[in-house]
Design a protein around this motif. Structure first.
Motif, mmCIF file in Angstrom:
data_model
loop_
_atom_site.group_PDB
_atom_site.id
_atom_site.type_symbol
_atom_site.label_atom_id
_atom_site.label_comp_id
_atom_site.label_asym_id
_atom_site.label_seq_id
_atom_site.Cartn_x
_atom_site.Cartn_y
_atom_site.Cartn_z
ATOM 1 N N PRO A 150 0.824 -1.206 0.000
ATOM 2 C CA PRO A 150 0.000 0.000 0.000
ATOM 3 C C PRO A 150 0.862 1.261 0.000
ATOM 4 C CG PRO A 150 -0.640 -1.502 1.764
ATOM 5 C CD PRO A 150 0.615 -2.042 1.183
ATOM 6 N N VAL A 151 0.347 2.321 -0.594
ATOM 7 C CA VAL A 151 1.078 3.590 -0.576
ATOM 8 C C VAL A 151 0.873 4.324 0.738
ATOM 9 C CG1 VAL A 151 0.980 3.834 -3.098
ATOM 10 C CG2 VAL A 151 -0.823 4.870 -1.673
ATOM 11 N N ALA A 152 -0.132 3.915 1.498
ATOM 12 C CA ALA A 152 -0.342 4.513 2.818
ATOM 13 C C ALA A 152 -1.157 3.561 3.682
ATOM 14 C CB ALA A 152 -1.078 5.849 2.701
ATOM 15 N N VAL A 153 -0.790 3.498 4.959
ATOM 16 C CA VAL A 153 -1.568 2.724 5.919
ATOM 17 C C VAL A 153 -1.782 3.593 7.144
ATOM 18 C CG1 VAL A 153 -1.614 0.700 7.411
ATOM 19 C CG2 VAL A 153 -0.618 0.517 5.126
ATOM 20 N N GLU A 154 -3.030 3.929 7.412
ATOM 21 C CA GLU A 154 -3.319 4.782 8.567
ATOM 22 C C GLU A 154 -3.808 3.943 9.732
ATOM 23 O OE1 GLU A 154 -2.870 8.107 9.134
ATOM 24 O OE2 GLU A 154 -1.644 7.837 7.309
ATOM 25 N N ASP A 155 -3.149 4.088 10.867
ATOM 26 C CA ASP A 155 -3.511 3.329 12.066
ATOM 27 C C ASP A 155 -4.520 4.088 12.914
ATOM 28 O OD1 ASP A 155 -1.504 1.707 11.181
ATOM 29 O OD2 ASP A 155 -0.506 1.549 13.134
ATOM 30 N N PHE A 156 -5.606 3.468 13.213
ATOM 31 C CA PHE A 156 -6.473 3.962 14.303
ATOM 32 C C PHE A 156 -7.431 2.861 14.705
ATOM 33 C CE2 PHE A 156 -7.844 5.481 10.194
ATOM 34 C CZ PHE A 156 -9.220 5.302 10.124
ATOM 35 N N GLU A 157 -7.793 2.838 15.973
ATOM 36 C CA GLU A 157 -8.555 1.712 16.522
ATOM 37 C C GLU A 157 -10.053 1.955 16.489
ATOM 38 O OE1 GLU A 157 -7.189 -1.156 17.750
ATOM 39 O OE2 GLU A 157 -5.108 -0.523 17.422
ATOM 40 N N PHE A 158 -10.461 3.198 16.566
ATOM 41 C CA PHE A 158 -11.898 3.476 16.598
ATOM 42 C C PHE A 158 -12.336 4.000 15.246
ATOM 43 C CE2 PHE A 158 -10.260 3.880 20.895
ATOM 44 C CZ PHE A 158 -11.016 2.894 21.524
ATOM 45 N N TRP A 159 -13.376 3.428 14.729
ATOM 46 C CA TRP A 159 -13.732 3.626 13.331
ATOM 47 C C TRP A 159 -14.994 4.455 13.165
ATOM 48 C CZ3 TRP A 159 -12.969 -2.264 11.945
ATOM 49 C CH2 TRP A 159 -11.586 -2.542 11.950
ATOM 50 N N GLU A 160 -14.939 5.703 13.600
ATOM 51 C CA GLU A 160 -16.067 6.595 13.388
ATOM 52 C C GLU A 160 -15.778 7.497 12.183
ATOM 53 O OE1 GLU A 160 -18.860 6.308 14.858
ATOM 54 O OE2 GLU A 160 -18.230 4.861 16.376
ATOM 55 N N PRO A 161 -16.816 8.143 11.653
ATOM 56 C CA PRO A 161 -16.624 8.953 10.445
ATOM 57 C C PRO A 161 -15.500 9.976 10.581
ATOM 58 C CG PRO A 161 -18.955 8.715 10.888
ATOM 59 C CD PRO A 161 -18.236 8.070 12.034
ATOM 60 N N TRP A 162 -15.420 10.622 11.746
ATOM 61 C CA TRP A 162 -14.405 11.674 11.893
ATOM 62 C C TRP A 162 -12.994 11.093 11.867
ATOM 63 C CZ3 TRP A 162 -18.823 10.981 14.597
ATOM 64 C CH2 TRP A 162 -18.749 10.265 15.801
ATOM 65 N N HIS A 163 -12.859 9.836 12.321
ATOM 66 C CA HIS A 163 -11.542 9.211 12.210
ATOM 67 C C HIS A 163 -11.180 8.982 10.748
ATOM 68 C CE1 HIS A 163 -12.943 7.658 16.294
ATOM 69 N NE2 HIS A 163 -12.028 8.557 16.542
ATOM 70 N N GLY A 164 -12.168 8.548 9.990
ATOM 71 C CA GLY A 164 -11.939 8.327 8.558
ATOM 72 C C GLY A 164 -11.639 9.637 7.841
ATOM 73 N N TYR A 165 -12.348 10.669 8.253
ATOM 74 C CA TYR A 165 -12.140 12.002 7.661
ATOM 75 C C TYR A 165 -10.711 12.477 7.904
ATOM 76 C CZ TYR A 165 -12.756 17.087 7.134
ATOM 77 O OH TYR A 165 -12.644 18.389 6.771
ATOM 78 N N ASP A 166 -10.295 12.391 9.166
ATOM 79 C CA ASP A 166 -8.946 12.845 9.523
ATOM 80 C C ASP A 166 -7.880 12.046 8.779
ATOM 81 O OD1 ASP A 166 -10.047 14.668 11.230
ATOM 82 O OD2 ASP A 166 -9.717 13.472 13.050
ATOM 83 N N ALA A 167 -8.077 10.737 8.754
ATOM 84 C CA ALA A 167 -7.070 9.870 8.140
ATOM 85 C C ALA A 167 -6.966 10.148 6.640
ATOM 86 C CB ALA A 167 -7.429 8.408 8.383
ATOM 87 N N ALA A 168 -8.120 10.270 5.998
ATOM 88 C CA ALA A 168 -8.107 10.518 4.559
ATOM 89 C C ALA A 168 -7.440 11.862 4.262
ATOM 90 C CB ALA A 168 -9.530 10.499 4.017
#
Lengths: 374, 374
Positions: A255-273
């Motif tokens: 993968p060109v990027a792998v973002e680590d986070f344990e809690f999968w709420e929309p804002w986590h996805g937003y931040d990671a993206a």
DNA sequence: GTCTGTTGCTGAAAGGTTTTAGCAGTGGCG
DNA sequence: CGCCACTGCTAAAACCTTTCAGCAACAGAC
């Protein structure tokens, strides 16, 4: 009280005002029938001019009993006239079983995420003429103890233990005679478990993006080291990643990027993206570890003027409510809650106990969020 | 089976491996205790050297009974040693009540939308040491009859009827002695009902936009003539609109657009918003009749390059999951499912029956989707 | 000594079902 | 006739609790 009595339960449904009883159509008290007290076996026997034994035998149609056709007819008629229904408490007392099963979970019933599991459980229970007693523990040991106590006291015929996320539970040792099944969780004390087939799903989701030509620009949002390794957090997330990684290594892709986070709420996805996009990584395909993460990721993409799937493709897991609300709708591997519930209840109610781990397929919902390159 | 027995129920929770029983800590069989059979009152009596009567009296601590302090102590000790728990079936048979209530709904439990209602119901039931038996009818009269039959047979102490959308149900006439409450629905046969306070909510939502200066550019998405007038579809949507219209007429405002549709899914909101925008109406504020409609409307706005709340403000109803996922999060009047569930169960369990309609406030969740003009 | 009242406790019934054991009558066979 | 088997049915026990009615013993009053 404005309630009135007409037999034990009289139904009047629909817009047509037709009237039914719960036990047949249009029951009205016959002559000599006392409506204020529920009729008992003895009442039926008296009306049929036979013994309680005879009535019990006929109404439960026990095989060996040989009563005259006339007696059988008289009993059925008397039961119908009196609108007789057996007393469940008396029957439970005598029989030691109740026709009721218990469902105990952390918060399956009281949150929106796995409602379909209850649907599956209830459907099968109902098909088998069983009722369901529900209790939620909110993960408090005391509540669990209380719920269990209650269910065991009521002599439920079996117990289903559920959890919102598929994890290892430390359930109590149960009375030996108590049948039990865990669904979307496992416990050392319960020999039969129903789980989603996550390895397969991980593989399928990754393949979906690889096959569409996104091998060179793949990012993973929601890598969760703790969930992958600690069974008390999850016993299936590790498998999901195993599936993903198997697909990637088969294809020789990193993968060109792998973002680590344990809690999968929309804002986590937003931040990671957002972070990935700002890093300048050449992303064309996103594996999001659940739909809420995907939802947040899409918000970040939209803010930067990127479109799904034209600029970036997304595939995900769960088939949550929002997956079908998104534009385009999300390609995602469905958590088969309903089927898991069905299967758990079937395993509980079938006399032959198939102990072990039962995996339920996670079907891939192919929708518009993945575009094939070239 | 790998289940083992250590007393009736032995708990071992948490990661620490501590062991409890459901009835106290660390119950281990005492000498002379048969573990294979649940102990009865007679067993306790024998062990305490007293009569069953005495044991029953003490364990239920009946007021009038005068047993010596020594006898009381011996009984408690014997009960503890045997890990005695009363047999619920026998008790029900004798007492005619079960400590269990029934919850029957169309599809509250099995869909995600009103899960919080169950939470409220279960919480209060649990606080009052009651169990809950759950059945879903899927709106089939036969299923309703079956569920009711089951519950009445089990002699539940009361019934709660729920529905996903607040509408008029044609429920059966119940046995006179059966307590019942409807929640998020009404029935001519059930005298006490719990409903959301929709008129107030409609007023508050409209005021939110009017106070922010959107009187000149207000559109309504989801006007639903059928739902407003047919109580079998809804008894509350009409009130919601009454509230909205009261606010509008107080302010002397006429909407620049009113879109009619009865089903409020995201795609309906999307289509309606698109249509309004294409019509060129000077919209600055949107009243959406639920959050899913608002969600779809926002998708349409985004596609045209309009931003919430900079270009268009939105206010809505329900406080659905997606309301808090949206960016900005949605200002919306919350359907208070949990509180309604709580209140229904409280009304059912309280000895004093407060018949009539109980309205539960719909609190306005003020978030970022409404911008004040000027 | 009798009567009354209290204390401390128990026997037995009741609640409604299922099931075991068995009864009375009939017909067939030797 | 004697025996057996079968038919058609029932009495009573058991499941476990709660509660009514009442018993034995004793104290105090007269």
């Amino acid at each position: 009280m404005s309630l009135s009595v007409s037999g034990w339960v009289t139904l009047a449904h629909g817009c047509h005002g037709r009237r039914h009883t719960a036990y047949g159509l249009l029951w009205r008290p016959h002559e000599g029938v006392d409506v204020t007290k529920r009729p008992t076996l003895a009442d039926v026997a008296a009306r049929a001019g036979l013994s309680k034994t005879a009535v019990s035998l006929v109404l439960n149609d026990r095989p060996g009993s040989r009563l005259s056709a006339d007696a059988v007819a008289r009993i059925h008629e008397a039961a119908r006239e009196l609108n007789y229904r057996p007393n469940a408490a008396a029957r439970s007392l005598r029989l030691g079983r109740t026709g009721t099963v218990g469902f105990i979970s952390d918060e399956v019933t009281i949150t929106r995420f796995a409602s379909a599991m209850i649907r599956g459980l209830l459907d099968v229970a109902d098909e088998n003429e069983n009722g369901v007693l529900i209790a939620e523990t909110g993960n408090h040991p005391k509540q669990l103890a209380k719920a269990l106590e209650f269910m065991v006291d009521r002599q439920v015929d079996g117990l289903v233990f559920g959890a919102l996320t598929a994890r290892l539970l430390e359930l109590p040792t149960l009375p030996e005679s108590m049948r039990a099944v865990t669904v979307n969780c496992v416990s050392p004390t319960v020999p039969t478990a129903v789980l989603p087939s996550e390895e397969e799903a991980g593989y399928a989701v990754a393949r979906q993006l690889l096959d569409a030509g996104h091998g060179a620009g793949l990012a993973i949002l929601g890598n969760a080291p703790v969930a992958q390794s600690d069974p008390h957090v999850s016993v299936t997330i590790g498998r999901r990643f195993n599936g993903i990684h198997r697909a990637l290594s088969e294809a020789g892709v990193t993968p060109v990027a792998v973002e680590d986070f344990e809690f999968w709420e929309p804002w986590h996805g937003y931040d990671a993206a957002k972070k990935v996009l700002e890093s300048g990584a050449p992303v064309t395909g996103l594996i999001c570890l659940n739909d809420r993460v995907a939802f947040g990721a899409q918000q970040a993409l939209t803010e930067r003027g990127l479109r799904v799937p034209d600029d970036v493709s997304i595939a995900s897991f769960d088939d949550d409510e929002i997956a079908s609300y998104m534009r385009p709708a999300l390609t995602t591997a469905r958590l088969p809650y309903e089927e898991m519930g069905r299967q758990a209840m079937e395993l509980l109610l079938r006399p032959d106990d198939a102990t072990g781990e039962h995996l339920v397929e996670m079907p891939l919902q192919v929708r518009g969020s993945v575009r094939s390159l070239g």
